[in-house]
Enzyme design. Structure first.
Site, PDB file in Angstrom:
ATOM      1  N   ASP A 197      10.422 -23.461 -79.046  1.00  0.00           N
ATOM      2  CA  ASP A 197      11.368 -23.024 -80.075  1.00  0.00           C
ATOM      3  C   ASP A 197      12.426 -22.081 -79.509  1.00  0.00           C
ATOM      4  O   ASP A 197      13.400 -21.753 -80.198  1.00  0.00           O
ATOM      5  CB  ASP A 197      10.617 -22.313 -81.205  1.00  0.00           C
ATOM      6  CG  ASP A 197       9.558 -23.198 -81.841  1.00  0.00           C
ATOM      7  OD1 ASP A 197       9.806 -24.413 -81.939  1.00  0.00           O
ATOM      8  OD2 ASP A 197       8.486 -22.684 -82.211  1.00  0.00           O
ATOM      9  N   ASP A 247       8.763 -32.518 -84.017  1.00  0.00           N
ATOM     10  CA  ASP A 247       8.044 -31.365 -84.548  1.00  0.00           C
ATOM     11  C   ASP A 247       7.519 -31.653 -85.952  1.00  0.00           C
ATOM     12  O   ASP A 247       6.359 -31.348 -86.277  1.00  0.00           O
ATOM     13  CB  ASP A 247       8.972 -30.146 -84.573  1.00  0.00           C
ATOM     14  CG  ASP A 247       8.285 -28.883 -84.093  1.00  0.00           C
ATOM     15  OD1 ASP A 247       7.268 -28.992 -83.397  1.00  0.00           O
ATOM     16  OD2 ASP A 247       8.765 -27.777 -84.415  1.00  0.00           O
TER      17      ASP A 247
END
Length: 372
Positions: free
Chosen positions: A237, A165
């Site tokens: 997420d 990420d």
């Protein structure tokens, strides 16, 4: 004979090292393909179709099963097979499955129509509400099928996606041609328009049609925002930290079941349950706490709720996830730019699991997994 459980309830995949490696490679390749080829509408169509099936499985099948038990005229929806569904050599379907699929895909197709035909579709109330329902359904389906069996695999996976990420958001601008972040560009279907003021006047012109976020997220529009902005949370997420939280929930459920079996054995035999020579600290802690549970049968509801929230792993990890999410939104507010939520969620959730395991003396077994 008791009816067998449905295959959908039994099927699950426990991920290992090769799955983690494959996921990172596939996710990176898919992101760069989207970045360079800009096939965002194809992704939207595939997502809409996939989520329609998830809604049928998660929402409509349980709903119609419940209604069929409450309303006699819907009794045919329970488990009676649909004879017309076996013509093409397919498996026999139930009326419930057929009606659930029709309901899920009807909503999914209407959502796709808005997504592909309407400008700024994310400002349409029906669109973003259905999108959130679709995202929740596919997340539940994912976590019901994909599992981790120990925190070693969970740690490797979460650290890998943590680095992934950060790299895709903050590092890729250093070597892309125009200094664009691969993650941000893909997440916004090509990035925001170069001239926002021009696009406010002429929203249908060329580059002004880009900038809508891809649908693999949950969204809530901001109140009194004339630009039509919203708060976004990607499904990654949710499901990636969710793998560890789901593991914690299964662990707590297994400990409660073991405690119940211990209590039943004591009640019937009048002595302690014989202990296997496995050295399981988790099983030992459950047996040692059995006497306390029996002696204190008149717990108040508040004490029972406190035990549920803080006595195991699931409650504290859920609170840690909420804390990490709050930190992510605070960072967005302070820095006035999008943030990779895993940057905050992974340390919060993984740190909570490790600290709890260390405090309870169960970290070693949680790391390796139990063969019991």
């Amino acid at each position: 004979a008791a009816p067998s459980a449905s295959p959908q309830q039994e099927q699950h995949v426990e991920i290992g090292m090769y799955h983690v490696l494959g996921f990172i490679v596939f996710a990176s390749a898919a992101l760069f393909v989207l970045f360079y080829f800009e096939i965002y509408r194809v992704v939207t169509i595939m997502y809409g179709i996939g989520c329609s099936g998830a809604m049928a499985l998660v929402i409509f099948q349980p709903l119609y099963r419940y209604l069929s038990k409450k309303l006699s005229w819907l009794g045919f929806l329970q488990d009676s097979p649909c004879p017309k569904a076996s013509f093409c050599g397919c498996n026999t379907f139930t009326f419930n499955e057929v009606l659930s699929a029709l309901s899920g895909y009807a909503i999914g197709i209407s959502w796709l129509y808005i997504a592909l035909t309407q400008l700024d579709s994310h400002t349409n109330t029906y669109f973003w509400v259905v999108q959130n329902v679709m995202g929740a359904s596919v997340s539940i389906t994912f976590l019901g099928v994909i599992r981790v069996s120990n925190i070693k695999i969970a740690t490797i996976l979460l650290i890998a996606v943590f680095v992934y990420d950060i790299f895709m958001v903050f590092i890729t601008p250093l070597f892309t041609k125009e200094g664009d972040s691969v993650m941000v560009t893909v997440a916004t279907s090509g990035g925001p328009p170069e001239d926002p003021l021009f696009c406010e006047k002429y929203p249908t012109e060329g580059d002004c049609r880009q900038g809508d976020p891809l649908p693999m997220l949950l969204t809530i529009p901001r109140i009194n925002d004339y630009r039509g902005g919203g708060n976004l949370l990607g499904l990654g997420d949710i499901v990636l930290p969710g793998l560890l939280i789901a593991f914690a929930a299964r662990l707590d459920a297994a400990k409660r079941l073991l405690k119940l079996c211990t209590e039943v054995y004591r009640a019937e035999v009048g002595g302690p349950m014989p202990r296997r020579p496995s050295g399981s600290t988790i099983a030992s802690s459950v047996e040692e706490s059995g006497n306390q549970e029996i002696e204190n049968e008149k717990k108040s509801k508040m004490a029972a709720t406190k035990q549920l929230l803080f006595g195991g792993y699931f409650g504290p990890l859920t609170i840690a996830y909420g804390f990490g999410l709050a930190m992510a939104f605070l960072a967005v507010h302070l820095m006035q730019t999008g943030q990779p939520a895993l940057l905050y969620l992974v340390p919060a959730v993984l740190g909570a699991m490790v600290i709890l395991g260390k405090v309870k003396g169960e970290l070693k077994e949680l790391w390796k997994g139990s063969n019991r």
